[in-house]
Design a protein around this motif. Structure first.
Motif, short mmCIF file in Angstrom:
data_model
loop_
_atom_site.label_atom_id
_atom_site.label_comp_id
_atom_site.label_asym_id
_atom_site.label_seq_id
_atom_site.Cartn_x
_atom_site.Cartn_y
_atom_site.Cartn_z
N UNK B 50 0.81 -1.23 0.00
CA UNK B 50 0.00 0.00 0.00
C UNK B 50 0.84 1.27 0.00
N UNK B 72 0.38 7.51 -6.50
CA UNK B 72 -0.96 8.09 -6.38
C UNK B 72 -1.96 7.37 -7.29
N UNK B 75 -2.76 4.00 -5.79
CA UNK B 75 -3.63 4.10 -4.62
C UNK B 75 -5.09 4.34 -5.02
N UNK B 76 -5.28 4.91 -6.20
CA UNK B 76 -6.66 5.20 -6.65
C UNK B 76 -7.44 3.92 -6.95
N UNK B 80 -7.69 -0.11 1.19
CA UNK B 80 -6.95 -0.78 2.27
C UNK B 80 -7.78 -0.74 3.55
N UNK B 104 -10.59 9.45 -1.11
CA UNK B 104 -10.27 8.52 -2.20
C UNK B 104 -10.46 9.18 -3.57
N UNK B 105 -10.93 10.40 -3.58
CA UNK B 105 -11.03 11.13 -4.84
C UNK B 105 -12.44 11.35 -5.35
#
Lengths: 318, 310
Positions: B50, B72, B75-76, B80, B104-105
């Motif tokens: 992660x 980045x 991670x999108x 986790x 998370x966007x």
């Protein structure tokens, strides 16, 4: 940028979910401002202080009494002898004051310093004393030379002269420096910066330490959040908390305690915001260094309360 | 293409080699269980996958691309779920979900609508407005899980998500994870509960002291011990010496031996009754014999010489 705002707004919401936040943001500062302002409330107005003076008048005749009146008319705060310890200066009028003056002999009035007094207070008293002496000499001269007041100088004649309107008056005030703050003008700005620093350090440090411990910081880092966004978000949240405190203090100061907020409020506010930024940054730094949030909260509270118990409480009780 | 592939991942903390050249992959719609005792290196492996830790050696590929080439981006597509309850206990369940969704966007409106969906799926709609600190342990675990799912990750890393909750709450979470798998999510699931690995995971990797000792499906791992034939003998084995028993090692593999118990797996394809006859003819007075399917614990026992629960 959006994540910075989100983190900051959420942090502010979290701060305000704690009951202790209201105590430390509003209740305690208000109490401290009040008590410290009350305890430090100097005599007179901030721009024209009147430090207390003890006058020991050994003269039982009328000129001693008139001299006291002249001192009072100069806004001199004359103390009761039972409160002699609080006097900044002592003026001692000799027993033969009236008789010597009436015999046109010089009389020596003693002007004594109190060991614990401040120089600024002494200077203010000295100015008023000189003005009172000049006024008394003027009145004596006028009474002695007045054509319509024949015979020996008596208290009635002198008071009649004193009761006349002054043909020339001098309206003087201190120049060259800002007023010496006292009372709430002193306690509110002091408490504002103190509580701002303390709250942002403690809330910031404790929050970051707790979030490090319970894994929230790690969880943020496994999201597409950069380190910069995380740090800026945390500082922004603390800044918002600082803004809440600043607005509260300024509003309370302005409307409740009628504190002089200065000639340039925007500049004052900007300075406070910069101060909050620095304090918030230090809070985040503290939180990233200590192992547990309770280490952040215990020590400053102890430090913060010590002066209260040591100094202010006994004074308040006294 | 696998959603997660790690190759020769290693991490050392001082003198301790926490993860030692671990390699595996997780395919779409698969739950890969990483089974091992506490301190085996599971959480360190997840931390490296992660991006919380940088590996000393090896490579992590997420969605076919090296993780560290664009963390980045990686991670999108990743969610986790940490072992600890990394949520804001003062906020409500809905507020937590919305916040982590925005992190998370997702946009605020997307996060809001996804939070409603997830609260429904996690059967927490009734308590959505209550502060998480008022939730039961199982409910907190569900919110902890939900916070990683807002952005519909293709890869989900679950680090012991059922630690410390009651059996019913655990079953609910496992059922939820099965549904996620059915939707095509690749799931890496670390656990030290044998039953979870056996019932939930399509493939299992057994990890201990930072090393991946074996991996495969449950039946593949069982095969390593001789299929479905493990015998547990109870007798006085204090003075017994299997090395002196004629032809014993050609017919049986010893999994565990203690003063009162001998656990063996049959070698070859002989019938179970023949194996049983051989065991009853051993030069010890056998008091009881049990035939059972080898469990993951037996596999772990054979691989490490100790039980997973020790």
């Amino acid at each position: 940028m959006k994540r910075i705002l989100d983190i900051g707004h959420t942090d502010l919401r979290l701060f305000l979910k704690h009951k202790s936040a209201y105590v430390w943001l509003f209740a305690m500062p208000l109490a401290f401002v009040y008590f410290m302002g009350f305890a430090n409330h100097g005599p007179g107005k901030p721009y024209n202080r009147t430090p207390p003076v003890l006058v020991e008048n050994a003269d039982t005749n009328f000129l001693g009494r008139i001299f006291l009146d002249e001192l009072s008319s100069q806004n001199m705060w004359l103390l009761d002898p039972t409160n002699r310890e609080t006097a900044a200066r002592v003026i001692r009028i000799p027993a033969d004051f009236t008789s010597r003056v009436l015999r046109q002999q010089q009389s020596k009035v003693q002007f004594l310093r109190h060991d614990a007094s401040e120089e600024a207070d002494a200077a203010l008293i000295e100015v008023r004393l000189v003005r009172a002496l000049i006024a008394m000499n003027g009145h004596l001269l006028e009474a002695a030379t007045a054509t319509n007041l024949p015979g020996t100088l008596t208290e009635e004649k002198l008071r009649a002269v004193m009761a006349r309107p002054n043909l020339v008056s001098l309206n003087a005030k201190f120049a060259g420096r800002k007023p010496v703050p006292s009372g709430f003008n002193f306690s509110l700005p002091g408490n504002l910066v103190m509580y701002l620093m303390m709250n942002l350090l403690i809330f910031g440090g404790a929050t970051v330490a707790a979030e490090r411990r319970n894994g929230v910081i790690k969880r943020l880092m496994v999201h597409p959040v950069t380190r910069l966004e995380l740090v800026m978000g945390k500082i922004y949240g603390l800044m918002l908390l600082g803004v809440v405190q600043i607005v509260f203090f300024l509003a309370v100061g302005k409307f409740l305690f009628h504190v002089n907020l200065g000639a340039n409020l925007p500049a004052v506010t900007l300075t406070l915001l910069v101060f909050a930024w620095v304090a918030g940054s230090l809070g985040v730094l503290v939180g990233s260094l200590v192992a547990a949030h309770d280490r952040v909260t215990k020590r400053p509270t102890r430090i913060r309360l010590k002066p209260w118990w040591d100094r202010w409480l006994p004074r308040m009780i006294a | 293409m696998s959603h997660l592939k790690i190759e020769h991942l290693s991490k050392t903390f001082g003198a301790i080699r926490a993860v030692d050249a671990v390699s595996f992959e997780v395919r779409p719609g698969e739950i890969y269980g990483l089974l091992g005792p506490n301190g085996a290196g599971k959480t360190t492996t997840i931390s490296m996958i992660s991006g919380l830790l940088k590996p000393d050696a090896g490579e992590v590929f997420v969605g076919g691309k090296p993780f560290w080439s664009n963390p980045q981006q990686a991670k999108r597509i990743m969610g986790v779920v940490p072992q600890e309850l990394a949520i804001y206990e003062e906020l409500s369940g809905r507020e937590n979900l919305e916040f982590w969704g925005r992190m998370a966007g997702l946009s605020s409106s997307e996060a809001r609508s996804r939070a409603v969906e997830l609260l429904e799926s996690l059967t927490l709609t009734d308590r959505a407005k209550d502060a998480v600190k008022t939730y039961s342990g199982g409910m907190k675990r569900r919110i902890n899980l939900g916070c990683a799912l807002l952005h519909r990750p293709k890869l989900l890393l679950l680090d012991e998500p059922t630690v410390g909750i009651d059996p019913q709450a655990r079953l609910n979470i496992l059922e939820f994870i099965r549904n996620l798998r059915a939707s095509g999510t690749a799931i890496l699931y670390t656990t030290h509960y044998l039953e979870e690995a056996e019932t939930l995971c399509q493939r299992i990797g057994i990890i201990d002291h930072g090393r991946l000792l074996a991996e495969g499906t449950l039946s593949e791992l069982q095969e390593r011990l001789g299929g479905d034939r493990v015998f547990v003998l109870e007798a006085d084995f204090k003075d017994a010496s299997p090395d002196n028993w004629n032809g014993f090692h050609q017919r049986f593999r010893i999994i565990q031996k203690s003063e009162r118990q001998l656990v063996v797996a049959a070698v070859g394809t002989r019938d179970s009754s023949e194996c049983l006859k051989d065991l009853l003819n051993l030069p010890v007075r056998v008091e009881n014999v049990t035939l059972k399917r080898p469990s993951l614990n037996d596999v772990f026992l054979q691989l490490t010489g100790r039980e997973l629960r020790e």
